[in-house]
Design an enzyme around this catalytic site. Structure first.
Site, short mmCIF file in Angstrom:
data_model
loop_
_atom_site.label_atom_id
_atom_site.label_comp_id
_atom_site.label_asym_id
_atom_site.label_seq_id
_atom_site.Cartn_x
_atom_site.Cartn_y
_atom_site.Cartn_z
N GLY A 90 9.95 14.29 55.06
CA GLY A 90 11.22 14.56 54.13
C GLY A 90 11.51 16.02 54.32
O GLY A 90 10.89 16.87 54.91
N LYS A 112 3.92 21.12 55.73
CA LYS A 112 5.01 21.72 55.45
C LYS A 112 5.30 22.75 56.05
O LYS A 112 4.41 23.69 56.06
CB LYS A 112 4.83 22.00 53.74
CG LYS A 112 5.99 22.44 53.00
CD LYS A 112 5.88 22.24 51.60
CE LYS A 112 7.03 22.56 50.91
NZ LYS A 112 6.80 22.52 49.48
N TYR A 165 -2.68 14.19 53.24
CA TYR A 165 -1.10 13.15 53.42
C TYR A 165 -1.55 11.99 52.29
O TYR A 165 -2.56 11.39 52.21
CB TYR A 165 -1.36 12.47 54.60
CG TYR A 165 -0.26 11.54 54.88
CD1 TYR A 165 0.88 11.83 55.05
CD2 TYR A 165 -0.68 10.40 55.23
CE1 TYR A 165 2.18 10.84 54.97
CE2 TYR A 165 0.50 9.07 55.22
CZ TYR A 165 1.59 9.43 55.15
OH TYR A 165 2.72 8.62 55.19
N VAL A 166 -0.64 11.79 51.24
CA VAL A 166 -0.59 10.82 50.42
C VAL A 166 0.42 9.74 50.89
O VAL A 166 1.41 10.01 50.99
CB VAL A 166 -0.45 11.34 48.97
CG1 VAL A 166 -0.68 10.19 48.03
CG2 VAL A 166 -1.17 12.71 48.88
N ASP A 215 8.78 21.57 38.13
CA ASP A 215 9.69 20.50 38.86
C ASP A 215 8.97 19.16 39.09
O ASP A 215 8.91 18.66 40.00
CB ASP A 215 10.04 21.23 40.29
CG ASP A 215 11.23 20.42 40.69
OD1 ASP A 215 12.01 19.91 40.15
OD2 ASP A 215 11.31 20.36 42.15
N PRO A 218 9.86 12.12 39.65
CA PRO A 218 9.11 11.05 40.36
C PRO A 218 8.80 11.17 41.75
O PRO A 218 7.99 10.59 42.35
CB PRO A 218 10.39 9.93 40.10
CG PRO A 218 11.03 10.21 38.90
CD PRO A 218 11.15 11.81 38.72
N ALA A 219 9.77 11.89 42.38
CA ALA A 219 9.52 12.11 43.80
C ALA A 219 8.30 13.17 43.92
O ALA A 219 7.81 12.91 45.07
CB ALA A 219 10.73 12.95 44.50
N ASP A 233 4.17 19.09 45.47
CA ASP A 233 5.03 20.03 45.53
C ASP A 233 5.04 20.98 44.46
O ASP A 233 5.81 20.84 43.45
CB ASP A 233 6.35 19.20 45.68
CG ASP A 233 7.50 20.08 46.05
OD1 ASP A 233 7.24 21.25 46.24
OD2 ASP A 233 8.62 19.75 46.39
#
Lengths: 483, 185
Positions: A90, A112, A165-166, A215, A218-219, A233
Site C-alpha cells: 500500500g 517501507k 510483515y503482519v 494516528d 482501523p487501517a 505505522d
C-alpha cells in the site's frame, strides 16, 4: 551567555537604537562592550535603514502552482537490499510499503520505502524519526523493525526500513467478519475486548516509552489469524516532550510534511478524520496521549455498533471537525440494547470531548477493559443526566459563549481564555452573591443592634432625666462644682 | 506511567490540522491555476481568505476566530512553499530555486521585483523559533499568511506596537542572518 538570553538583550538594544540619529547611535554603540553584540546590532540597524531586502510578505505564489504536474508514479523495484520484492502492500503518508522475501531465511517481511517523489529533507527527517522511534519500541503488539538502510546511490537513493510483515484484517474489518457470522452481541463482546486489551497494552507501552501514536485508526491496527493484534505505522507519531530532549538528537516534534504523489493526501485524510480527537482540530489544545485514547474509543464504538459514533461528512473537513468537536455521541445502549451498561460507560468516557474527562492513562483504561471482559463492574461510572447537563452547561455552551464574547471583544483569541477559570465562573458568581448577601445581613444586623442600643440608651437617659427632675437634691450630688 | 503528565508542553498545532488546511490550500491553488492559467498573480492572502470563506460557509464555528484560522493557514502555507522549494532543489541540484516575489516594503531598492529565497528564510526562521518563539510566529504570519499587524496582535494576544516592534527587529535580524550565510559561503 545562553543564546535566547543574548537574543533578548540584542532585541532590547535594537529597540532602543533603531530610531537614534547618527551621532547618538555612534555613542550608543560605543557603550556596548561586547564586540560581537555591538557588530550584530550595528549591521541590523544598518539593514533596517537601508531596507531589509529579501524579507517581506510574499505577494505572488502563482509560480509555485504553475508547475504542479503529476509527479512520477512509484516504480516497484525488483530488489531492495538483499530482499526480493513480491508486491505492493500500500501507499502510506511517507512512502510505499512493499511485501518482500529475504532469500536466505525465506522470511516474508514488509519494507517501507520513502518514495522518490517525496524526497526532501523534511520527509527524510520524518522517515528517520519513525525508524528511531520503532527501534525504541519492542512489544509483541507493535510491528517490529528489523533493519534500516538506503537503496541505490546518489539521486536515486531511497531510504527504507524492513519490518515485521503482519498479515491480517484491519480491526474494523475483523469485527465486521465477526458480526457477519451472526453471533449475538453477548458472544462477540469478549473476543472484541480481548483484541482491545492487546491494543491498549501496545498503546500504553508506547506512551510509557514517551511515544504518542497520534494516528490510530482501523487501517493501522491489524488482527492476525492467530488472534494477535498489531499496531502499525508510527509515521506521524511524536515523542512526548519529557523524554524527547534527553533521548534523541533532533527531537523537535516537527510538523510532518505531506509528501504524497498527486492527490493521495485527501484519500489519506478520509481514513483519518473520524478518528481524530476534538483537540486535534483545535490548534489551541495539546495533542497528547489522551488523543490516542479517544481514537481507541471511536474504534471500539465502531467495532461494537458497526458504525461511527457520529456521521462524518467525509467531503468536508470543516463540517467533520465541527461534528467531532460538538456532537455528543449516542450511548451504545441506544444503538444496541445488548450494549447498555458497563461497556457503554467505558466507550462514552473514551469519547469525552475534554481530555480531562477521559481515562487519564492507558493503564486506567486497561483495568476497565479487563473488568468488562471478566464481567466485573468497571471503575468508570455512568454520568447521570443531571451531571451531564451541568457539565455541558459548565464546559459547553457557557464556555463557548464566554469564549466568543471574550475572544471577539477583548482578545480576539480564544486561546487566551482560561477555560478552567471560565468553567468555574458560575460557582464564583454564586459565591460572590452569597458573600454580598452575607455582608448585607451583617450590616443590617449591626444597624439593628445599634438602633436597639440607641433607643435603649435614650430610654435610660429619659428615665434618669425624669428621676433627676423628681429629686432636685441629687443635682448637687452630681455636680459638686455648682456651688 | 513513566511520564505523569505527558500532555503538558506540547501545545503546538496538531500536525493533522495543518495537513488539513495544507490540503485545502493546495487544492484551492490548483483549481485556481487551472482556471486562471498564465501570468496572473496569486497572493497567499487571497488563497488563505478563500480557504477561510470556504470553511466558514459550511460551518462558522469550525474555527474560533478568523485570525486564529489565518495563523493556522500561515503555517500550512509555509509548508506548501517550503515543500515546493525543496522539491525544486532536489530536482535540479544547485540550479537554485526561482525566487518568489515579495512585497519590498517601505524602502524598495532599485532592484526590480524583490524576491524571497524561501529556503533561506526557512533556515533563519527555524533558528529564530529557538531564540524567540513569538517573533518567529509574527514573521511566519506576516511572510507566509500575509496577516495584517492587527490580526497578528489579536492571534498572539499582544499589543499592536509589540507586533510592529517584533516585526521590525526580526526582519533586520533575518536580513542580517541571510546576508551572513551568503557571504560566508
Amino acid at each position: 551567555m545562553d543564546e535566547a538570553r543574548r537574543f533578548k538583550i540584542l532585541s532590547e538594544l535594537f529597540d532602543r537604537a533603531r530610531d537614534l540619529a547618527r551621532p547618538e547611535l555612534e555613542s550608543f554603540l560605543a557603550e556596548i562592550t561586547d564586540r560581537g553584540l555591538r557588530e550584530e546590532l550595528a549591521s541590523m540597524v544598518a539593514l533596517d535603514r537601508e531596507g531589509t531586502v529579501g524579507v517581506g510578505p510574499i505577494i505572488d505564489i502563482a509560480g509555485v502552482f504553475e508547475q504542479e504536474t503529476a509527479e512520477p508514479e512509484f516504480a516497484v523495484p525488483e530488489r531492495i537490499g538483499n530482499y526480493e520484492i513480491l508486491g505492493l502492500i500500500g501507499t502510506g503518508a511517507s512512502g510505499v510499503v512493499l511485501r518482500a522475501r529475504q532469500p536466505e531465511t525465506d522470511r516474508i517481511v514488509a519494507i517501507k520505502v520513502l518514495g522518490t517523489g517525496s524526497w526532501n529533507p523534511r520527509a527524510l527527517a520524518r522517515f528517520r524519526r519513525e525508524i528511531r522511534l520503532l527501534g525504541r519500541l519492542d512489544h509483541p503488539n507493535i510491528a517490529r523493525i528489523y533493519e534500516a538502510g538506503t537503496d541505490g546511490e546518489g539521486l536515486s537513493a531511497r531510504p527504507y526500513f524492513v519490518m515485521e510483515y503482519v498479515s491480517g484484517l484491519t480491526l474494523v474489518a475483523w469485527s465486521r467478519v465477526l458480526a457477519e457470522r451472526g453471533q449475538p452481541m453477548t458472544d462477540r463482546l469478549v473476543p472484541i475486548l480481548d483484541i482491545f486489551e492487546q491494543v491498549v497494552l501496545a498503546v500504553g507501552y508506547a506512551h510509557a516509552n514517551g511515544v504518542v501514536h497520534r494516528d490510530l485508526k482501523p487501517a493501522n491496527i491489524l488482527v492476525g489469524a492467530n488472534g494477535r493484534a498489531k499496531v502499525l505505522d508510527f509515521g506521524v507519531s511524536g515523542f512526548l516532550p519529557e523524554t524527547s530532549a534527553s533521548a534523541l538528537d533532533d527531537t523537535r516534534i516537527d510538523t510532518p510534511t505531506q509528501s504524497l504523489p498527486g492527490h493521495a493526501l485527501t484519500e489519506q485524510l478520509v481514513g483519518t478524520v473520524p478518528y481524530m480527537s476534538p483537540e486535534q482540530f483545535d490548534g489551541a489544545s495539546a495533542v497528547g496521549h489522551r488523543s490516542d485514547l479517544y481514537a481507541l474509543g471511536v474504534m471500539l464504538f465502531e467495532c461494537l455498533a458497526g458504525e461511527l459514533p457520529y456521521a462524518i461528512d467525509r467531503n468536508s473537513i470543516p463540517a467533520a471537525a465541527a461534528a467531532i468537536r460538538t456532537t455528543v455521541p449516542p450511548l451504545l445502549g441506544h444503538v444496541d440494547a445488548a450494549l447498555a451498561g458497563g461497556i457503554e460507560t467505558v466507550v462514552a468516557k473514551l469519547l469525552e470531548k475534554d481530555p480531562a474527562d477521559r481515562y487519564q492513562s492507558a493503564t486506567e483504561l486497561l483495568e476497565d477493559v479487563r473488568r468488562l471482559r471478566d464481567g466485573r463492574e468497571t471503575n468508570a461510572r455512568p454520568i447521570t443526566g443531571l451531571a451531564r447537563a451541568r457539565r455541558r452547561l459548565r464546559r459547553g455552551q457557557w464556555r463557548a459563549s464566554v469564549d466568543r464574547w471574550l475572544g471577539n471583544r477583548w482578545l480576539g483569541n480564544h486561546r487566551l481564555v482560561n477555560h478552567r477559570l471560565v468553567g468555574r465562573m458560575p460557582a464564583m458568581l454564586v459565591l460572590m452573591i452569597l458573600s454580598i448577601l452575607l455582608v448585607f445581613v451583617l450590616l443590617a444586623s449591626g444597624l439593628a443592634y445599634t438602633t436597639f442600643r440607641w433607643l435603649d440608651a435614650e430610654a435610660k437617659l429619659a428615665r434618669v432625666a425624669a428621676q433627676a427632675s423628681e429629686t432636685p437634691g441629687s443635682g448637687s450630688r452630681a455636680d459638686p462644682n455648682a456651688k | 506511567m513513566a511520564s505523569p503528565n505527558p500532555d503538558s508542553g506540547s501545545t503546538q498545532l496538531s500536525p493533522q490540522l495543518i495537513e488539513l488546511v495544507y490540503g485545502e490550500l493546495r487544492a484551492l491553488a490548483a483549481s485556481y491555476m487551472r482556471h486562471q492559467r498564465s501570468s496572473h498573480t496569486l497572493q497567499p492572502t487571497a488563497l488563505v481568505n478563500e480557504a477561510f470563506l470556504k470553511i466558514a460557509r459550511s460551518n462558522s464555528e469550525a474555527f474560533a476566530s478568523r485570525s486564529h484560522f489565518m495563523a493556522v493557514a500561515a503555517t500550512a502555507m509555509r509548508q506548501v512553499l517550503i515543500n515546493h522549494a525543496e522539491s525544486k532543489n532536489a530536482e535540479k541540484r544547485g540550479g537554485g530555486s526561482r525566487g518568489i516575489p515579495i512585497d519590498p516594503g517601505m524602502a524598495a531598492p532599485d532592484l526590480g521585483v524583490a524576491q524571497v529565497d524561501v529556503l533561506a528564510i526557512e533556515e533563519g526562521l527555524r533558528k529564530l523559533e529557538k531564540l524567540d518563539e513569538r517573533k518567529a510566529r509574527v514573521v511566519e504570519a506576516k511572510i507566509f499568511g500575509g496577516l495584517s499587524h492587527e490580526e497578528i496582535a489579536s492571534v498572539l494576544g499582544v499589543s499592536l506596537s509589540t507586533v510592529e516592534g517584533d516585526w521590525r527587529m526580526a526582519k533586520a535580524w533575518l536580513a542580517k542572518e541571510m546576508r551572513g550565510t551568503q557571504s560566508g559561503e
